[in-house]
Motif scaffolding. Structure first.
Motif, PDB file in Angstrom:
ATOM      1  N   CYS A 295       0.839  -1.194   0.000  1.00 16.89           N
ATOM      2  CA  CYS A 295       0.000   0.000   0.000  1.00 16.89           C
ATOM      3  C   CYS A 295       0.879   1.251   0.000  1.00 16.89           C
ATOM      4  N   ARG A 298       1.065   3.538   3.252  1.00 10.05           N
ATOM      5  CA  ARG A 298       1.395   2.958   4.556  1.00 10.05           C
ATOM      6  C   ARG A 298       2.265   3.865   5.427  1.00 10.05           C
ATOM      7  N   CYS A 301      -0.204   6.198   7.296  1.00  8.42           N
ATOM      8  CA  CYS A 301      -1.456   5.613   7.782  1.00  8.42           C
ATOM      9  C   CYS A 301      -1.327   5.159   9.235  1.00  8.42           C
ATOM     10  N   CYS A 308       0.780  -4.496   5.226  1.00  9.20           N
ATOM     11  CA  CYS A 308       0.482  -3.394   4.295  1.00  9.20           C
ATOM     12  C   CYS A 308       1.654  -3.141   3.343  1.00  9.20           C
ATOM     13  N   CYS A 327      -7.849  -1.329   0.708  1.00  8.92           N
ATOM     14  CA  CYS A 327      -7.196  -1.372   2.020  1.00  8.92           C
ATOM     15  C   CYS A 327      -7.337  -2.782   2.588  1.00  8.92           C
ATOM     16  N   LEU A 328      -6.341  -3.192   3.383  1.00  7.45           N
ATOM     17  CA  LEU A 328      -6.388  -4.537   3.981  1.00  7.45           C
ATOM     18  C   LEU A 328      -7.354  -4.618   5.159  1.00  7.45           C
ATOM     19  N   GLN A 329      -7.610  -3.481   5.783  1.00 12.42           N
ATOM     20  CA  GLN A 329      -8.445  -3.502   6.987  1.00 12.42           C
ATOM     21  C   GLN A 329      -9.907  -3.773   6.635  1.00 12.42           C
TER      22      GLN A 329
HETATM   23  S1  SF4 Z   1      -4.328  -0.020   6.762  1.00 13.30           S
HETATM   24 FE1  SF4 Z   1      -5.064   0.150   4.645  1.00 13.30          FE
HETATM   25  S2  SF4 Z   1      -4.584   2.223   4.022  1.00 13.30           S
HETATM   26 FE2  SF4 Z   1      -3.428   1.822   5.867  1.00 13.30          FE
HETATM   27  S3  SF4 Z   1      -1.449   1.141   5.113  1.00 13.30           S
HETATM   28 FE3  SF4 Z   1      -2.680  -0.720   5.426  1.00 13.30          FE
HETATM   29  S4  SF4 Z   1      -3.647  -1.123   3.469  1.00 13.30           S
HETATM   30 FE4  SF4 Z   1      -2.873   0.973   3.399  1.00 13.30          FE
END
Ligand code: SF4
Length: 346
Positions: A295, A298, A301, A308, A327-329
């Motif tokens: 990402c 990251r 974030c 990530c 996004c992974l969340q």
């Molecule tokens: S939580 Fe989501 S937006 Fe944040 S770094 Fe990980 S993948 Fe990216």
């Protein structure tokens, strides 16, 4: 998929996996990676993000206006039933300014200072064989009046420098409409204008869109503009769409941490706490040179975890009704994060 907007029917523009790269002295810069979206006839689709995220270069690729150091490729880039990416110069010039128009940020650079407004308005109409000189002049006067320029017939003899910035942008809008386009790409159309003129110009664009059934791609860094004008929105970060949704949905349920940060940064004119500081998103957009992993957000974030930074890229996750985020969340965790941020700013 969220970008294949089902409510659309037959899209006027359909883009899949648009990649734009620039050759630089330190390596290949991937300005956009896998951009996909559909534009419905008559809708306003906003592309939002900070400088350098790839919004403008995507539109330049669609218009065939990339600099020589840039190359564009896509699985599909179909406008009005025709593949337009990498068309020959002659074929592109039949479309550009005709069914597909663009409004640039600075009206002074869109208008040629040595030709009158009338010459520039009628030239595009005549070049595309839309009628004779008399009809071109009539259309120019009609459109200048329609965009709110008084004494339109007399103004045809004016040079760009004889008009204010706001009037010049109205002329540029009129010029974009000369050949009855199906789609207008408006790249930061109000950034070079005073705040009061900005609002009038946006209202004018919305009016013209309703009246003439135009589709508009609105490129902006201003989420306030997005909220007031667009039907759907794509949030871009580091060359990728990180969230896309109908505009109301995006503001009701901002999901990607970058979108949440952007919305939090919109200044409030009625702050609940007058001592509250303006919000920022700490850090900077990463370098887009070379292969990207994981990402791109990251480093900025607050929810980033080790995963990530792994893998080639994060896939878009569907939330339904045209809403998707990269996004992974899980959605629940991101909703909780948004509630927390709102609590902090209350
Ligand atoms: S939580 Fe989501 S937006 Fe944040 S770094 Fe990980 S993948 Fe990216």
């Amino acid at each position: 998929m969220a970008y294949a907007y089902e409510a659309c029917g037959e899209p006027i523009l359909s883009v899949r996996n648009l990649e734009v790269s620039l050759k630089t002295s330190v390596g290949e810069l991937k300005a956009t990676r896998g951009i996909s979206f559909d534009i419905c006839p008559g809708e306003t689709f906003a592309i939002v993000g900070e400088s350098g995220c790839g919004k403008s270069i995507s539109s330049m690729a669609l218009m065939g206006l990339l600099p020589r150091i840039a190359t564009a490729r896509a699985d599909r880039c179909v406008f009005d039933g025709q593949e337009i990416l990498n068309l020959s110069r002659r074929k592109l010039s039949n479309i550009r300014g005709n069914t597909l128009s663009m409004i640039f940020q600075d009206p002074m650079t869109s208008l040629n200072p040595v030709y009158t407004i009338g010459d520039q308005l009628t030239e595009v109409f005549l070049r595309h064989g839309k009628g004779n000189r008399k009809q071109a002049r009539e259309r120019a006067v009609f459109l200048l009046e329609r965009v709110g320029i008084k004494n339109a017939a007399e103004r045809l003899g004016a040079y760009p420098h004889q008009l204010s910035g706001g009037l010049r942008q109205r002329v540029v809008i009129a010029m974009a409409m000369m050949c009855r386009p199906k789609l207008i790409i408006a790249d930061e159309p109000t950034t070079a204008l005073d705040v009061t003129v900005q609002m009038r110009t946006l209202a004018l664009l919305a009016e013209l869109q309703r009246e003439f059934g135009l589709a508009i791609i609105l490129i902006t860094h201003d989420l306030g503009v997005v909220a007031s004008l667009s039907d759907r929105v794509a949030v871009m970060y580091a060359g990728q769409i990180v969230e896309t949704a109908p505009t109301r949905q995006l503001f009701a349920d901002p999901t990607h941490p970058y979108t949440q940060g952007l919305i939090q940064c919109i200044p409030s004119y009625e702050p609940p706490n007058p001592d509250a500081e303006l919000h920022t998103i700490p850090g900077m957009v990463p370098s887009l040179i070379g292969k990207q992993r994981g990402c791109a957000f990251r480093n900025r974030c607050s929810l980033a975890v080790d995963a990530c930074g792994e893998g080639d890229e994060i896939a878009l996750r569907e939330l339904g009704e045209g809403h998707a985020y990269r996004c992974l969340q899980p959605h629940d965790a991101l909703v909780a994060n948004w509630r927390l941020l709102q609590g902090e700013s209350a």
